[in-house]
Write an enzyme that holds these catalytic residues in place. Structure first.
Site: not given
Length: 194
Positions: A14, A88
């Site tokens: 998540g 990321e």
């Protein structure tokens, strides 16, 4: 006081959902956030952060050549920025992580970075290693292995469904090619090949 936060986990914990919720919390209070994501991850389109539960937001992209401090400083000249969010973040370079510490220390803007700690071979991504060393706060987001234990490793599978034990560190994909597992199942799939 601004700080650099590193939210890390295996896949499917998540991270993107948490990033988008954090951004929403700022926006709901009339504050401005700037979201960045890795240019090389275009699974959901260029310049998009998308969670598995369907939330998404536009994002600025960073590449290996991006100078995040300069870019954020230029944005700050045009408008107030209350928080920087990085999706990321494992794909950041060590130099870019240092640039983010400058954003915190000299521009007084909090930075929340979200990323994976280790790759499919159990090796730390360079961006994650730098964040582990330089972040003010380390927060682990947890997910579970198929056995119910905490999943803190990732297995990459080939087209035949077999675990991959060599190759490029970066190969963009989702549940079709990766699975988050506990250390025991990671070792059984990747290390214990004798």
């Amino acid at each position: 006081m601004a700080q650099l936060y590193f939210y890390y986990s295996a896949m499917n914990a998540g991270k993107s959902t948490s990033l988008l919720q954090s951004s929403y919390n700022y926006l709901e209070r009339g504050m401005k956030t700037v979201i960045f994501t890795a240019q090389l991850d275009d699974r959901f389109g260029q310049g998009k952060v998308t969670s598995r539960i369907g939330l998404s937001s536009d994002a600025r992209q960073f590449s290996k050549d991006s100078n995040l401090y300069q870019e954020i400083n230029q944005l700050l000249a045009a408008e107030t920025i209350d928080c920087i969010l990085i999706d990321e973040s494992q794909f950041l370079s060590e130099e870019q992580v240092k640039q983010l510490t400058d954003v915190v220390d000299y521009l007084s803007i909090p930075v929340l970075a979200y990323g994976i700690r280790t790759d499919f071979l159990g090796q730390t991504f360079s961006g994650s290693a730098a964040l582990m060393a330089w972040a003010d706060k380390l927060i682990e987001l947890k997910t579970v292995c198929h056995c119910g234990r905490k999943a803190n490793f990732i297995i990459r599978f080939n087209e035949q469904g077999k675990p991959v034990t060599s190759g490029s560190q970066v190969q963009i994909g989702g549940n079709d090619m990766y699975e988050s597992v506990c250390r025991k199942h990671f070792k059984a799939a990747v290390w214990d090949k004798s």
